[in-house]
Scaffold this motif. Structure first.
Motif, PDB file in Angstrom:
ATOM      1  N   VAL A 115       0.828  -1.117  -0.094  1.00  0.00           N
ATOM      2  CA  VAL A 115       0.091  -0.057   0.090  1.00  0.00           C
ATOM      3  C   VAL A 115       0.598   1.267   0.037  1.00  0.00           C
ATOM      4  O   VAL A 115       0.506   2.158  -0.702  1.00  0.00           O
ATOM      5  CB  VAL A 115      -1.045   0.107   1.233  1.00  0.00           C
ATOM      6  N   HIS A 116       2.064   1.198   0.983  1.00  0.00           N
ATOM      7  CA  HIS A 116       2.684   2.531   1.083  1.00  0.00           C
ATOM      8  C   HIS A 116       3.580   2.766  -0.216  1.00  0.00           C
ATOM      9  O   HIS A 116       3.966   4.021  -0.324  1.00  0.00           O
ATOM     10  CB  HIS A 116       3.399   2.594   2.433  1.00  0.00           C
ATOM     11  N   GLU A 117       3.694   1.855  -1.045  1.00  0.00           N
ATOM     12  CA  GLU A 117       4.565   1.977  -2.316  1.00  0.00           C
ATOM     13  C   GLU A 117       3.367   2.153  -3.480  1.00  0.00           C
ATOM     14  O   GLU A 117       3.945   3.224  -4.249  1.00  0.00           O
ATOM     15  CB  GLU A 117       5.228   0.963  -2.698  1.00  0.00           C
ATOM     16  N   ALA A 118       2.412   1.700  -3.595  1.00  0.00           N
ATOM     17  CA  ALA A 118       1.377   1.730  -4.594  1.00  0.00           C
ATOM     18  C   ALA A 118       0.717   3.003  -4.455  1.00  0.00           C
ATOM     19  O   ALA A 118       0.410   3.704  -5.511  1.00  0.00           O
ATOM     20  CB  ALA A 118       0.651   0.430  -4.759  1.00  0.00           C
ATOM     21  N   ARG A 119       0.284   3.290  -3.327  1.00  0.00           N
ATOM     22  CA  ARG A 119      -0.701   4.586  -3.164  1.00  0.00           C
ATOM     23  C   ARG A 119       0.090   5.537  -1.914  1.00  0.00           C
ATOM     24  O   ARG A 119      -0.677   5.738  -1.088  1.00  0.00           O
ATOM     25  CB  ARG A 119      -1.967   4.070  -2.749  1.00  0.00           C
ATOM     26  N   PRO A 120       1.404   5.984  -2.268  1.00  0.00           N
ATOM     27  CA  PRO A 120       2.015   6.673  -1.191  1.00  0.00           C
ATOM     28  C   PRO A 120       1.372   7.766  -0.580  1.00  0.00           C
ATOM     29  O   PRO A 120       1.147   7.983   0.626  1.00  0.00           O
ATOM     30  CB  PRO A 120       3.353   6.950  -1.769  1.00  0.00           C
ATOM     31  N   MET A 121       0.874   8.608  -1.332  1.00  0.00           N
ATOM     32  CA  MET A 121      -0.022   9.501  -0.786  1.00  0.00           C
ATOM     33  C   MET A 121      -1.324   9.652  -0.046  1.00  0.00           C
ATOM     34  O   MET A 121      -1.583   9.978   1.005  1.00  0.00           O
ATOM     35  CB  MET A 121      -0.386  10.742  -2.187  1.00  0.00           C
ATOM     36  N   GLU A 122      -1.970   8.634  -0.538  1.00  0.00           N
ATOM     37  CA  GLU A 122      -3.148   8.047   0.160  1.00  0.00           C
ATOM     38  C   GLU A 122      -2.747   7.545   1.482  1.00  0.00           C
ATOM     39  O   GLU A 122      -3.419   7.588   2.659  1.00  0.00           O
ATOM     40  CB  GLU A 122      -3.960   7.265  -0.625  1.00  0.00           C
ATOM     41  N   PHE A 123      -1.533   6.629   1.540  1.00  0.00           N
ATOM     42  CA  PHE A 123      -1.541   5.735   2.783  1.00  0.00           C
ATOM     43  C   PHE A 123      -0.879   7.031   3.681  1.00  0.00           C
ATOM     44  O   PHE A 123      -1.183   6.915   4.953  1.00  0.00           O
ATOM     45  CB  PHE A 123      -0.228   5.146   2.495  1.00  0.00           C
ATOM     46  N   THR A 124       0.057   7.985   3.206  1.00  0.00           N
ATOM     47  CA  THR A 124       0.443   9.096   4.055  1.00  0.00           C
ATOM     48  C   THR A 124      -0.555   9.758   4.762  1.00  0.00           C
ATOM     49  O   THR A 124      -0.631  10.014   5.991  1.00  0.00           O
ATOM     50  CB  THR A 124       1.347   9.880   3.268  1.00  0.00           C
ATOM     51  N   ARG A 125      -1.674  10.245   3.998  1.00  0.00           N
ATOM     52  CA  ARG A 125      -2.891  11.143   4.427  1.00  0.00           C
ATOM     53  C   ARG A 125      -3.487  10.067   5.445  1.00  0.00           C
ATOM     54  O   ARG A 125      -4.029  10.678   6.465  1.00  0.00           O
ATOM     55  CB  ARG A 125      -3.712  11.238   3.172  1.00  0.00           C
ATOM     56  N   ALA A 126      -3.734   9.015   5.311  1.00  0.00           N
ATOM     57  CA  ALA A 126      -4.406   7.967   6.155  1.00  0.00           C
ATOM     58  C   ALA A 126      -3.613   8.054   7.610  1.00  0.00           C
ATOM     59  O   ALA A 126      -4.145   8.246   8.573  1.00  0.00           O
ATOM     60  CB  ALA A 126      -4.669   6.721   5.602  1.00  0.00           C
ATOM     61  N   VAL A 127      -2.208   8.141   7.652  1.00  0.00           N
ATOM     62  CA  VAL A 127      -1.663   7.678   8.510  1.00  0.00           C
ATOM     63  C   VAL A 127      -1.522   9.277   9.397  1.00  0.00           C
ATOM     64  O   VAL A 127      -1.699   9.338  10.678  1.00  0.00           O
ATOM     65  CB  VAL A 127      -0.229   7.576   8.280  1.00  0.00           C
ATOM     66  N   LEU A 128      -1.243  10.205   8.527  1.00  0.00           N
ATOM     67  CA  LEU A 128      -1.477  11.542   9.301  1.00  0.00           C
ATOM     68  C   LEU A 128      -2.920  12.065  10.070  1.00  0.00           C
ATOM     69  O   LEU A 128      -2.781  12.387  11.098  1.00  0.00           O
ATOM     70  CB  LEU A 128      -1.106  12.424   8.109  1.00  0.00           C
ATOM     71  N   ASP A 129      -3.900  11.577   9.361  1.00  0.00           N
ATOM     72  CA  ASP A 129      -5.150  11.916   9.892  1.00  0.00           C
ATOM     73  C   ASP A 129      -5.358  10.832  11.139  1.00  0.00           C
ATOM     74  O   ASP A 129      -5.944  11.464  12.119  1.00  0.00           O
ATOM     75  CB  ASP A 129      -6.359  11.636   8.770  1.00  0.00           C
ATOM     76  N   PHE A 130      -5.012   9.898  11.136  1.00  0.00           N
ATOM     77  CA  PHE A 130      -5.036   9.042  12.349  1.00  0.00           C
ATOM     78  C   PHE A 130      -4.480   9.415  13.557  1.00  0.00           C
ATOM     79  O   PHE A 130      -4.613   9.539  14.521  1.00  0.00           O
ATOM     80  CB  PHE A 130      -4.641   7.669  11.884  1.00  0.00           C
ATOM     81  N   LEU A 131      -3.047   9.825  13.138  1.00  0.00           N
ATOM     82  CA  LEU A 131      -2.266  10.634  14.379  1.00  0.00           C
ATOM     83  C   LEU A 131      -2.917  11.739  14.748  1.00  0.00           C
ATOM     84  O   LEU A 131      -2.285  12.197  16.106  1.00  0.00           O
ATOM     85  CB  LEU A 131      -0.737  10.719  13.895  1.00  0.00           C
ATOM     86  N   LYS A 132      -3.545  12.585  14.095  1.00  0.00           N
ATOM     87  CA  LYS A 132      -4.039  13.871  14.500  1.00  0.00           C
ATOM     88  C   LYS A 132      -5.511  13.629  15.456  1.00  0.00           C
ATOM     89  O   LYS A 132      -6.032  14.589  15.864  1.00  0.00           O
ATOM     90  CB  LYS A 132      -4.414  14.766  13.355  1.00  0.00           C
ATOM     91  N   GLU A 133      -5.997  12.460  15.201  1.00  0.00           N
ATOM     92  CA  GLU A 133      -7.195  12.268  16.012  1.00  0.00           C
ATOM     93  C   GLU A 133      -7.022  12.327  17.464  1.00  0.00           C
ATOM     94  O   GLU A 133      -6.019  11.638  17.850  1.00  0.00           O
ATOM     95  CB  GLU A 133      -7.970  10.786  15.715  1.00  0.00           C
ATOM     96  N   SER A 134      -8.012  12.885  18.332  1.00  0.00           N
ATOM     97  CA  SER A 134      -7.705  13.192  19.791  1.00  0.00           C
ATOM     98  C   SER A 134      -8.152  11.651  20.288  1.00  0.00           C
ATOM     99  O   SER A 134      -9.063  10.765  19.607  1.00  0.00           O
ATOM    100  CB  SER A 134      -8.788  14.092  20.277  1.00  0.00           C
TER     101      SER A 134
END
Length: 234
Positions: A215-234
């Motif tokens: 996933v992080h190679e085939a769709r790097p931007m989508e994976f990155t956005r998913a991780v960042l959004d998750f880390l910002k959740e309270s």
């Protein structure tokens, strides 16, 4: 620091190689690669996005990359290495991001040391239940593999008949957890992610359909956005 930009620590008699980025004061992030790869596999937009706020470390697991190839590859060995790595770097709590084999290491560590995991991202992970029919223990490929083939041999045996506690103790993973699946094109049963999330106290599944296993190679931007959004959740 080596010519390849790697640093090393020694823990439990094993030399572990790793790469580091970022000097932010956020919770440190440790990236754990899949079978046969090393920390270089993570280089890309995820590191660039995280390193502005977090110290980021990409570890070469034992038997891989520039880390030692000791010949012993029980899952407890990998979990112990991760614990020693965090201790050597003075990291009390970390965000763990693991892909495939690295995700198994991450969630087994989180079972045994829940207080040391702030958040957990499991990319294309699987449920550690007996495989039927069992996978065959593979013969080494021709030439010189990029990692110790004995890792693959011992992993196959453990994957076929895993310790039942690895499944039973999923509810001990108390850190907020994001399980990322690649949907169509993945060779792993995507239903496993849902079953695992149901056993964890605070977990959810995100599918990036069509990404497959990498996933992080085939769709790097989508994976990155998913991780960042998750880390910002309270």
């Amino acid at each position: 620091m080596s010519e390849n930009g790697t640093q090393t620590v020694n823990t439990g008699g094993i030399r572990l190689s790793y790469r580091s980025w970022g000097e932010g004061d956020g919770v440190p992030v440790v990236l754990l690669h899949c079978l046969g790869e090393d920390g270089e596999d993570w280089r890309g937009p995820l590191i660039s996005a995280l390193a502005g706020e977090h110290p980021v470390h990409a570890l070469d697991l034992r038997g891989h990359g520039e880390s030692d190839w000791p010949g012993s590859y029980a899952m407890d060995d990998f979990v112990g290495d991760l614990r020693g790595f965090l201790d050597e770097l003075g990291i009390g709590r970390a965000i763990l991001v693991g892909h495939s084999f690295g995700s198994f290491v991450a969630y087994l560590f989180a079972q045994q040391h829940p207080g040391r995991v702030d958040r957990l991202v499991l990319e294309e992970t699987g449920a550690m239940r007996p495989v039927r029919p069992p996978q065959e223990v593979p013969e080494p490929p021709p030439g010189t593999p990029a990692f110790d083939w004995e890792v693959k041999v011992q992993w196959t045996r453990q994957r076929n008949d895993p310790d039942p506690r690895w499944w039973e103790r999923l509810e001990a993973v108390t850190a907020p957890t994001l399980l990322v699946g690649g949907g169509d094109g993945s060779h792993l049963p995507q239903e496993d992610l849902r079953l695992m999330a149901e056993r964890m106290p605070d977990a959810r599944v995100l599918t990036i359909d069509g990404a497959g296993h990498l996933v992080h190679e085939a769709r790097p931007m989508e994976f990155t956005r998913a991780v960042l959004d998750f880390l910002k959740e309270s």
